[in-house]
Write a protein that holds these residues in place. Structure first.
Motif, mmCIF file in Angstrom:
data_model
loop_
_atom_site.group_PDB
_atom_site.id
_atom_site.type_symbol
_atom_site.label_atom_id
_atom_site.label_comp_id
_atom_site.label_asym_id
_atom_site.label_seq_id
_atom_site.Cartn_x
_atom_site.Cartn_y
_atom_site.Cartn_z
ATOM 1 N N PRO A 6 0.819 -1.223 0.000
ATOM 2 C CA PRO A 6 0.000 0.000 0.000
ATOM 3 C C PRO A 6 0.848 1.266 0.000
ATOM 4 N N LEU A 7 1.942 1.278 0.752
ATOM 5 C CA LEU A 7 2.819 2.439 0.783
ATOM 6 C C LEU A 7 3.466 2.663 -0.581
ATOM 7 N N GLU A 8 3.906 1.582 -1.223
ATOM 8 C CA GLU A 8 4.497 1.695 -2.564
ATOM 9 C C GLU A 8 3.476 2.251 -3.551
ATOM 10 N N LYS A 9 2.270 1.767 -3.485
ATOM 11 C CA LYS A 9 1.205 2.220 -4.388
ATOM 12 C C LYS A 9 0.910 3.700 -4.152
ATOM 13 N N ILE A 10 0.808 4.104 -2.898
ATOM 14 C CA ILE A 10 0.546 5.508 -2.573
ATOM 15 C C ILE A 10 1.682 6.383 -3.071
ATOM 16 N N THR A 11 2.920 5.948 -2.881
ATOM 17 C CA THR A 11 4.086 6.709 -3.321
ATOM 18 C C THR A 11 4.078 6.883 -4.829
ATOM 19 N N LYS A 12 3.750 5.813 -5.565
ATOM 20 C CA LYS A 12 3.696 5.891 -7.026
ATOM 21 C C LYS A 12 2.600 6.856 -7.477
ATOM 22 N N LEU A 13 1.450 6.779 -6.830
ATOM 23 C CA LEU A 13 0.354 7.667 -7.209
ATOM 24 C C LEU A 13 0.697 9.123 -6.913
ATOM 25 N N LYS A 14 1.375 9.371 -5.797
ATOM 26 C CA LYS A 14 1.785 10.734 -5.463
ATOM 27 C C LYS A 14 2.804 11.242 -6.473
ATOM 28 N N ALA A 15 3.734 10.388 -6.873
ATOM 29 C CA ALA A 15 4.753 10.791 -7.850
ATOM 30 C C ALA A 15 4.102 11.115 -9.184
ATOM 31 N N ARG A 16 3.139 10.306 -9.603
ATOM 32 C CA ARG A 16 2.425 10.556 -10.865
ATOM 33 C C ARG A 16 1.670 11.871 -10.787
ATOM 34 N N LYS A 17 0.964 12.084 -9.684
ATOM 35 C CA LYS A 17 0.184 13.304 -9.502
ATOM 36 C C LYS A 17 1.097 14.534 -9.500
ATOM 37 N N ARG A 18 2.250 14.414 -8.848
ATOM 38 C CA ARG A 18 3.213 15.511 -8.784
ATOM 39 C C ARG A 18 3.765 15.820 -10.178
ATOM 40 N N ALA A 19 4.069 14.771 -10.946
ATOM 41 C CA ALA A 19 4.588 14.966 -12.300
ATOM 42 C C ALA A 19 3.553 15.656 -13.186
ATOM 43 N N ILE A 20 2.299 15.258 -13.057
ATOM 44 C CA ILE A 20 1.226 15.878 -13.844
ATOM 45 C C ILE A 20 1.112 17.357 -13.489
ATOM 46 N N HIS A 21 1.136 17.650 -12.200
ATOM 47 C CA HIS A 21 1.006 19.034 -11.736
ATOM 48 C C HIS A 21 2.197 19.890 -12.181
ATOM 49 N N LYS A 22 3.407 19.372 -11.996
ATOM 50 C CA LYS A 22 4.601 20.164 -12.304
ATOM 51 C C LYS A 22 4.779 20.400 -13.799
ATOM 52 N N THR A 23 4.444 19.405 -14.621
ATOM 53 C CA THR A 23 4.675 19.535 -16.063
ATOM 54 C C THR A 23 3.501 20.160 -16.798
ATOM 55 N N LYS A 24 2.319 20.158 -16.160
ATOM 56 C CA LYS A 24 1.094 20.666 -16.790
ATOM 57 C C LYS A 24 0.721 19.864 -18.047
ATOM 58 N N LEU A 25 1.231 18.620 -18.109
ATOM 59 C CA LEU A 25 0.910 17.745 -19.238
ATOM 60 C C LEU A 25 -0.329 16.919 -18.919
ATOM 61 N N SER A 26 -0.911 16.337 -19.953
ATOM 62 C CA SER A 26 -2.107 15.518 -19.797
ATOM 63 C C SER A 26 -1.805 14.301 -18.918
ATOM 64 N N PRO A 27 -2.724 13.953 -18.030
ATOM 65 C CA PRO A 27 -2.537 12.751 -17.207
ATOM 66 C C PRO A 27 -2.383 11.481 -18.036
#
Length: 57
Positions: A6-27
């Protein structure tokens, strides 16, 4: 039972969300799950083929 999953999954989802936010690219650009196996990632000879800009194996 892998208690870290669960921690690994949460970390991956947070990293994906952060990348989407920082790059302003499509999810859609950021995969939710890695499409490659551990063996492929560790293989220095492995190079994924591309299909319309999307890596496929």
């Amino acid at each position: 039972m892998n208690l870290n999953f669960p921690l690994e999954k949460i970390t991956k989802l947070k990293a994906r969300k952060r990348a989407i936010h920082k790059t302003k690219l499509s999810p859609n650009i950021f995969a939710e799950n890695c499409p490659f196996t551990s063996e492929q990632l560790l293989d220095v000879e492995f190079f994924p083929q591309e299909n319309n800009g999307i890596a496929i194996n």
